[in-house]
Design an enzyme around this catalytic site. Sequence first.
Site, short mmCIF file in Angstrom:
data_model
loop_
_atom_site.label_atom_id
_atom_site.label_comp_id
_atom_site.label_asym_id
_atom_site.label_seq_id
_atom_site.Cartn_x
_atom_site.Cartn_y
_atom_site.Cartn_z
N HIS A 233 -8.59 8.02 40.54
CA HIS A 233 -8.19 9.25 39.85
C HIS A 233 -8.87 9.18 38.48
O HIS A 233 -8.58 8.28 37.70
CB HIS A 233 -6.68 9.29 39.73
CG HIS A 233 -6.17 10.16 38.62
ND1 HIS A 233 -6.64 11.44 38.38
CD2 HIS A 233 -5.23 9.94 37.68
CE1 HIS A 233 -6.00 11.94 37.34
NE2 HIS A 233 -5.14 11.07 36.90
N TYR A 264 -5.57 18.35 34.59
CA TYR A 264 -4.54 18.49 33.57
C TYR A 264 -5.11 18.10 32.22
O TYR A 264 -6.09 17.36 32.13
CB TYR A 264 -3.31 17.64 33.89
CG TYR A 264 -3.55 16.15 33.93
CD1 TYR A 264 -3.74 15.49 35.14
CD2 TYR A 264 -3.61 15.39 32.76
CE1 TYR A 264 -3.97 14.13 35.18
CE2 TYR A 264 -3.85 14.03 32.79
CZ TYR A 264 -4.02 13.41 34.02
OH TYR A 264 -4.26 12.05 34.05
N ASP A 555 20.47 11.43 63.97
CA ASP A 555 21.09 12.48 64.78
C ASP A 555 20.40 12.46 66.13
O ASP A 555 19.21 12.75 66.22
CB ASP A 555 20.87 13.83 64.06
CG ASP A 555 21.60 14.95 64.75
OD1 ASP A 555 20.94 15.87 65.26
OD2 ASP A 555 22.84 14.90 64.80
#
Lengths: 847, 256
Positions: A233, A264, A555
């Site tokens: 980055h 940014y 579930d």
Amino acid sequence: MNDIPTRARAVIIGAGIVGNSLVYHLAKLGWRDLVLVDKGPMPNPGGSTGHASNFIYPIDYSKMMMELTRDSTEQYKQLGVFTESGGFEVARTPERMVELQRRCSASKAWEIPAEMMTPVQVRELVPFLDESVILGGAYFPTVGVVDSLRAGTLMREHAQSAGALTVLPNTEILGIDTANDGTGAGRSGGRVTAVRTSAGDIETEMCVICCGVWSPRLARMAGARIALTPIVHQMISVGPIAKFADTPGEISYPIVRDVDLNMYERQHGGDMEVGSYAHRPMIVNADSIPSIEQAVLSPTELPFTQDDFDPQLAEALELMPDLLGDERAGIRYAINGLISMTPDGHPVIGETPEVAGLWSVAASWIKEGPGIGRAAAEWMTSGAPEIDIHESDISRFWPHQLTTAHVTARASEGFNKMYGIVHPGEQWESGRPTRVGPAYDRERDLGAVFYEAAGWERPHWYESNAPLLERCEGRLMPRTAEWESRWWSPIINAEHLAMRESAALIDLTAFAVLDVSGPGALAAVQHVAVAQMDVAIGRVIYTSLLDEAGGFRGDLTIMRLATDRFRIVTGGATGPMDLKWITDHVPAGCNAAVSDVTSAWTTLGLWGPRAREILTRITSEDVSHAGMAFGTCKEIEACGLTVLASRISYVGELGWELYVPMEEGGKLWDALWDAGQPSGLIPAGIGVYGTTGRLEKGYRAFGNELTGDFNLVEAGMTRPKVKAQDFVGKAAYLSQREQPPAAVLCTLTVDDHASSSGELRYPLGGEPVLGPDGAVLTDSRGRTSYVTSAGSGPSVGKHILLAYLPAGEAVEGRSLAIEYLGERYPVTVAVAGSTPLFDPANDRIRC
Amino acid sequence: MVEICVCVKRVPMVGGSILVTPDGLDVDVSMSGFTVSPHEECAVEEAVQITERLGGSVTVLTLGPAEAAGQLRDMLALGAGRGVLLETDGAEWGPVATAAAIADAVRDRGFDLLLFGNEAADTGGYQVPVRAAHALGLQCVTGIKQLQITAGDGDPAGIVASREYRGADEVFKLPLPAVVSVKEGINLPRYPSLPGRLRAKRATIDTIEPSAGKDRLHKAGLRVPVTSSKGAQVLGSGAEAVPALVGLLDELGVLP
């Protein structure tokens, strides 16, 4: 000088923001004899924390990340290292303006302050921004920056002064020893016995890897895999900035995220730091990360590759021309910074499935670091973190997802979307197809539009069903707005209607299937399931799994195939996590084996009023209502195959899940297809199975309605009695039943879809539910109300929403509102509780 | 107005410890990359400052592979106006051939001043500036820490260059054109501005084939010397440590 202990309760490797936070929270929870090891010096050992841009935006696309950020921000504030600056996301395109509006509305669901601003208003707060290049912005006033190195230091020293922690800097890990002595509960790698370091060996049963980009290497020492990759980055620092010369402290102007350009800009003292996610994805092989001695700056600050950043220079200059165009302001720091990325963008947390006692707490941003440390510490202590982090669970990966090829491909694909506009239905592309069922070719020939889940290609709808559109004209709830119509088709609603009229064939091969067998099989399933499992052979039980705190952990359905064999069927995406959970909770001394037989069985679903008519054409067995009751399963002979038929239904129709060995799935498909044509059988996709069918029936979904934040009482899923046998979460559940619920899961319908421009809008989920004063509803436990699932209900002619409402608002007929894209839409509480909207008496299922 | 040519070299960037490639021939830069030698960066800064004061232009020149254009652009971003690449296949050129190629490239180009860094960061030969000056028939001073252009009638007449030697300043006066090699510390190089970097990206770099030369110096290989590990050695404590301490001070040569 720290004397190296010979024994530790836990050895934590990595002293970045995560490792420091973890030891702090473990110490707070009463852990002692902790050892924190890092090959670098304190306070900055040279990992990603050391060069991070250190700013925090509170809003995220993921609820989990938002909650971890919120918790982390609170911790940073308590440590005195947070400075509020405010932050913008600015739009360069009309699509982005819409997205920012969506972000602002979503922020309301989480009580995050946010407002849309015009270019002129943006400029008022960021005077050096050229407002003529933007269309507007979203302003988040609670954005701030932190001193993450200081925070980590304070947390680490706190644990030390509590006498809980020994710190070993400048110490390398030479190996992680494991032993396979049968105590590893089915784990391939056994369990941790010691950590060997350059300063000596430490006996321990728990080793936690918090090493960011180095984590996979450490894990490999013990024979485990952590699915992350180092990736570059780029960031530069420009200064001295004339305008910042007289501003006090670290930051005086809001941070700007130039999201359309993936960049940014943030003030950092006298400099402007400019960061980019716009460059080509640059994956770095972990083996080529320099050591501290070899590194020019630090191991995670790699030399800047100028060419990759040049387009961003021009764009930054365009946005802040005077500030950054000053010839006297030089680029005085520029790096290819290394950060960790995972295939799905979420951290990797939990005990590794391969090695007992080996934990991973990796791939965190600064903005989640302290929160992740706390959640991991709680998990290690009590098994139930307060924040639901199941989306970060290390055991969520299927084997192919752990491969370097998959991790790097998805990380590369995800990198340039860092500030992207994320659609809830957005699909990954790389590496596909990987897992295909036996009917894949047939489905493709039918024009299946495949979505990926857990690596499986699943038809979401079939283009071959397009002729149904004309038949269903007027009942399709078409979507004219681009956003809602993306990753969707009215064919889904047509398939739904056709299923409820005749029958549908649905490929459910992606189900994860886990067999529990052995003399202790009953004890094993009894221990994790809420429902009573000592049932007759041939019964199918739908049950939740709870964690120790009584929140939802799973579930699924369980079939009793024999006295000592149970077959668990669960969603493909949760399969590996359920496998680990059930395995880990097999009671001590219980002789039961839990195995993943997903790849052995394929499942086709057949549902609709004509399902029995169709099935009886391929079997002569008694599948009548009397011969095979709802909620039962049995092996039948059909079309020359032995088929395990299970009579249950997630879509609320008469029908079966039909299980055959994987290699016979094609034959079963063909037989059902041929038998079904005279009855109007259509293929239907997951658009029906996962959304329209279940929403009309009010069936809850794990991860949407069923999360660690809520319980069975609130979800309206209690049974009259609780079984006498013990199970995980029983005590918590019993106590939950004794109190009135603070929130109630409700089904809501949208009364008026017209936006202010007259276009009909269909919300997709996440929208805040508002009271008459326009504020988001909040229950007595501080939980806000938001839409957990949204979708078409073609048979009832309504767009259906599920949401937990504060108990006082959960009244049928109550008028409320949701906010979607900055506008209010009136909604009505159609059901408070779990009664289905469609066929509430369940006549269609039990016939 | 001063027309200056600064010669720079593409050298490996290194951290605290240096790795050699498995074949033992090169520095392993897989984790670090390349840069311009520190003395040379100061030479470029000096040239840019001179032309900012007196007018003229700065050309940066390098002998190296195609990738060395990147180093030229880094220098262009500091304010140099032109870049010249004497493109090689990347093989190491010795000082004789390098100096000859540079001399051929700059001869008769009208440069008033030819600047070099005192020695390249990797090979440390100290030869190229002197050999180039000799080939061009120009005067040369090396190791310079301060440089001034002296005025003639409207045109620069010469330079005054000084360097330190054993606590004293040696000051030289030379007529232009001349060759000067400078040392780091002569100035503090600026960081490139954003506009500077963007201009550098768009600038044209002239690529020329260097005249082939002959060197009798060939690199046989690189070897990283074994260094003792860093650490503190405890001499002792209290009065008992005094003999060891005195012995160490004597070794260091600081005792009278």
